[in-house]
Design a protein around this motif. Sequence first.
Motif, PDB file in Angstrom:
ATOM      1  N   UNK A 291       6.305  -8.143   1.038  1.00  0.00           N
ATOM      2  CA  UNK A 291       4.959  -7.817   0.552  1.00  0.00           C
ATOM      3  C   UNK A 291       3.974  -7.701   1.714  1.00  0.00           C
ATOM      4  N   UNK A 292       4.221  -8.414   2.796  1.00  0.00           N
ATOM      5  CA  UNK A 292       3.362  -8.326   3.978  1.00  0.00           C
ATOM      6  C   UNK A 292       3.397  -6.910   4.547  1.00  0.00           C
ATOM      7  N   UNK A 293       4.602  -6.338   4.640  1.00  0.00           N
ATOM      8  CA  UNK A 293       4.738  -4.969   5.124  1.00  0.00           C
ATOM      9  C   UNK A 293       4.066  -3.973   4.178  1.00  0.00           C
ATOM     10  N   UNK A 294       4.293  -4.135   2.872  1.00  0.00           N
ATOM     11  CA  UNK A 294       3.683  -3.232   1.891  1.00  0.00           C
ATOM     12  C   UNK A 294       2.153  -3.327   1.947  1.00  0.00           C
ATOM     13  N   UNK A 295       1.657  -4.528   2.128  1.00  0.00           N
ATOM     14  CA  UNK A 295       0.205  -4.755   2.203  1.00  0.00           C
ATOM     15  C   UNK A 295      -0.413  -4.014   3.388  1.00  0.00           C
ATOM     16  N   UNK A 296       0.197  -4.159   4.574  1.00  0.00           N
ATOM     17  CA  UNK A 296      -0.402  -3.561   5.767  1.00  0.00           C
ATOM     18  C   UNK A 296      -0.279  -2.037   5.778  1.00  0.00           C
ATOM     19  N   UNK A 297       0.903  -1.514   5.408  1.00  0.00           N
ATOM     20  CA  UNK A 297       1.112  -0.082   5.568  1.00  0.00           C
ATOM     21  C   UNK A 297       0.710   0.741   4.349  1.00  0.00           C
ATOM     22  N   UNK A 298       0.959   0.222   3.158  1.00  0.00           N
ATOM     23  CA  UNK A 298       0.581   0.972   1.953  1.00  0.00           C
ATOM     24  C   UNK A 298      -0.807   0.574   1.477  1.00  0.00           C
ATOM     25  N   UNK A 299      -1.077  -0.730   1.450  1.00  0.00           N
ATOM     26  CA  UNK A 299      -2.385  -1.197   0.980  1.00  0.00           C
ATOM     27  C   UNK A 299      -3.514  -0.858   1.929  1.00  0.00           C
ATOM     28  N   UNK A 300      -3.297  -1.082   3.245  1.00  0.00           N
ATOM     29  CA  UNK A 300      -4.353  -0.848   4.238  1.00  0.00           C
ATOM     30  C   UNK A 300      -4.198   0.484   4.962  1.00  0.00           C
ATOM     31  N   UNK A 301      -3.044   1.150   4.780  1.00  0.00           N
ATOM     32  CA  UNK A 301      -2.842   2.458   5.397  1.00  0.00           C
ATOM     33  C   UNK A 301      -2.595   2.413   6.891  1.00  0.00           C
ATOM     34  N   UNK A 302      -2.129   1.281   7.403  1.00  0.00           N
ATOM     35  CA  UNK A 302      -1.881   1.161   8.834  1.00  0.00           C
ATOM     36  C   UNK A 302      -0.579   1.844   9.223  1.00  0.00           C
ATOM     37  N   UNK A 303      -0.497   2.284  10.483  1.00  0.00           N
ATOM     38  CA  UNK A 303       0.727   2.884  11.002  1.00  0.00           C
ATOM     39  C   UNK A 303       1.767   1.790  11.238  1.00  0.00           C
ATOM     40  N   UNK A 304       3.050   2.158  11.342  1.00  0.00           N
ATOM     41  CA  UNK A 304       4.079   1.150  11.635  1.00  0.00           C
ATOM     42  C   UNK A 304       3.800   0.374  12.923  1.00  0.00           C
ATOM     43  N   UNK A 305       3.306   1.075  13.969  1.00  0.00           N
ATOM     44  CA  UNK A 305       3.034   0.391  15.232  1.00  0.00           C
ATOM     45  C   UNK A 305       1.880  -0.589  15.085  1.00  0.00           C
ATOM     46  N   UNK A 306       0.847  -0.193  14.360  1.00  0.00           N
ATOM     47  CA  UNK A 306      -0.288  -1.078  14.099  1.00  0.00           C
ATOM     48  C   UNK A 306       0.185  -2.346  13.381  1.00  0.00           C
ATOM     49  N   UNK A 307       1.017  -2.155  12.362  1.00  0.00           N
ATOM     50  CA  UNK A 307       1.538  -3.300  11.608  1.00  0.00           C
ATOM     51  C   UNK A 307       2.439  -4.170  12.484  1.00  0.00           C
ATOM     52  N   UNK A 308       3.293  -3.540  13.314  1.00  0.00           N
ATOM     53  CA  UNK A 308       4.194  -4.292  14.176  1.00  0.00           C
ATOM     54  C   UNK A 308       3.455  -5.129  15.197  1.00  0.00           C
ATOM     55  N   UNK A 309       2.421  -4.559  15.802  1.00  0.00           N
ATOM     56  CA  UNK A 309       1.626  -5.307  16.780  1.00  0.00           C
ATOM     57  C   UNK A 309       0.848  -6.435  16.111  1.00  0.00           C
ATOM     58  N   UNK A 310       0.414  -6.210  14.881  1.00  0.00           N
ATOM     59  CA  UNK A 310      -0.320  -7.249  14.148  1.00  0.00           C
ATOM     60  C   UNK A 310       0.556  -8.476  13.914  1.00  0.00           C
ATOM     61  N   UNK A 311       1.862  -8.263  13.752  1.00  0.00           N
ATOM     62  CA  UNK A 311       2.773  -9.374  13.498  1.00  0.00           C
ATOM     63  C   UNK A 311       3.186 -10.167  14.726  1.00  0.00           C
ATOM     64  N   UNK A 312       2.797  -9.717  15.930  1.00  0.00           N
ATOM     65  CA  UNK A 312       3.205 -10.423  17.149  1.00  0.00           C
ATOM     66  C   UNK A 312       2.771 -11.890  17.179  1.00  0.00           C
ATOM     67  N   UNK A 313       1.521 -12.220  16.812  1.00  0.00           N
ATOM     68  CA  UNK A 313       1.131 -13.640  16.840  1.00  0.00           C
ATOM     69  C   UNK A 313       2.032 -14.520  15.984  1.00  0.00           C
ATOM     70  N   UNK A 314       2.475 -13.997  14.850  1.00  0.00           N
ATOM     71  CA  UNK A 314       3.379 -14.755  13.981  1.00  0.00           C
ATOM     72  C   UNK A 314       4.689 -15.045  14.699  1.00  0.00           C
ATOM     73  N   UNK A 315       5.309 -14.009  15.290  1.00  0.00           N
ATOM     74  CA  UNK A 315       6.613 -14.166  15.939  1.00  0.00           C
ATOM     75  C   UNK A 315       6.542 -15.124  17.117  1.00  0.00           C
ATOM     76  N   UNK A 316       5.502 -14.981  17.940  1.00  0.00           N
ATOM     77  CA  UNK A 316       5.354 -15.848  19.110  1.00  0.00           C
ATOM     78  C   UNK A 316       5.129 -17.297  18.688  1.00  0.00           C
ATOM     79  N   UNK A 317       4.256 -17.519  17.695  1.00  0.00           N
ATOM     80  CA  UNK A 317       3.982 -18.879  17.217  1.00  0.00           C
ATOM     81  C   UNK A 317       5.223 -19.506  16.604  1.00  0.00           C
TER      82      UNK A 317
END
Length: 484
Positions: A291-317
């Motif tokens: 649902x996080x992916x659907x929210x960012x790309x379909x709900x907010x209309x972000x590009x895959x790269x925008x969504x991928x970079x947004x998730x970096x803080x999660x992965x690092x933490x």
Amino acid sequence: MSTTDRRRWLALAVVMTASFMDLVDATIVNIAIPSIQRDTGAGFSAIQWITAGYALAFAVGLITGGRLGDIYGRKRVFLIGTAGFTAASLLCGLAANPEMLVATRMLQGAAAALMVPQVLSIIHATFSGEERGKVFGMFGAIIGLAAVTGPLLGALLTQWNLFGLEWRPIFLINLPVGIAGLLLGRRFIDESKAPKALKLDLVGVALATAGLLMVMYPLVQGRELGWPVWGYVLMAGGLAVLAGFVRYERSKSARDGSPLVELSLFRAKSFAAGVGVQLVFGAACGIFFLVWTLYMQIGLGWSPLHAGLTGLPFSVACSAAAGMSVQLLVPRFGRKVLQGGALITAAGALIYIWESARYGQGVHSWQMALPLVVMGAGMGMIFAPLTDAILSEVPKEHAGSASGLINTTNQLGNAFGLALVSVAFTGSTVVHAFGHAMLWMVGALAVVVLLMAALPKRGAHAPEAAAVAGSEVGAPADEPVLVG
């Protein structure tokens, strides 16, 4: 370095690369889901099956895959699994419609179930003593690297649209890696088998697979079909089949001592509760990542790269917290660290719900950083030490079987979470549906906290021992469950 040493370390590089390929594949697909949906015209249920089908096939095959390695040779089964995974990746990349993609993803999950359990088994047979500890440290680093690399690589490959192939390169990239793994693995990995391998419980595999499919199919298809009565009947039948599976396993254990699932393990309260934790926590993760992916790309209309970079803080933490929890926190505070991790994850989810409602379509990536760091840290505090906590009261002679069951349950939870997205992800808009689904996740985490109260206050096994146990019949013991 002697020739023998060189062979061992080259063999390690091969199995590590295969494990990295599997972990990246588990995270790379999510970011491309909207692109797949647009390109193939896949419906909501097909999108669920693309992810849930992989997780289900992987989960059902894990214990069987481990035992096949014990019986027929870990190198042989590893190479067969790698070949199957590579071929299935090619078929995924060539899929002409959603139905073919779902089928080939399930084939890919089944092949991963042959490949993954052999990784730690081969390490266990190749290295010993202090060396093994260093190797498992490297394995943890690979897991962390894959968690960061997968979403970004998926975003880049989808965004670049190489040769006009849209999302297909996320699967095709496995081809050169898989082929290299096959050639090098055949040359450098030494064969090993268990001295006394158990027989395969094929009836148990059939019952478990049928029961799980009967429960999951109506959950995934129900939303598009209007929740027909036959769906509820099928789910009830699936539960009956699973009950029959338990009875059969009990009788098989008494008859020849080689069941698919060692039911006597559940006599340990911590193990029974721990399996519940794995199931519910896996479901929470399954819901969130899709649902996080659907929210960012379909709900907010972000590009895959925008969504991928947004998730970096999660992965690092998540990676940082995982290392800290095992090395510093758990030895001092025990199970409170895991309970704290679940509460912290829930707190991050609540912050995310508030932000999505407060800012709506105008939310920015930097505003998501806080809840993502909080959630990542919380999940990291759970992922790494959980297996050791669950195994702490299990007799050592059953540690391998127990760890395999733990990892299988984790993957099943992930698959059920993906199936439940049809129920959780509902609302007037995608943003509203995201908030609703996140509330389901918070509810699941509340159950996790309660179940964790039955875990021992202190673990009795070293983390390395838990990882080695996972090599016997299951997936890596400290492998995070991300959406497949």
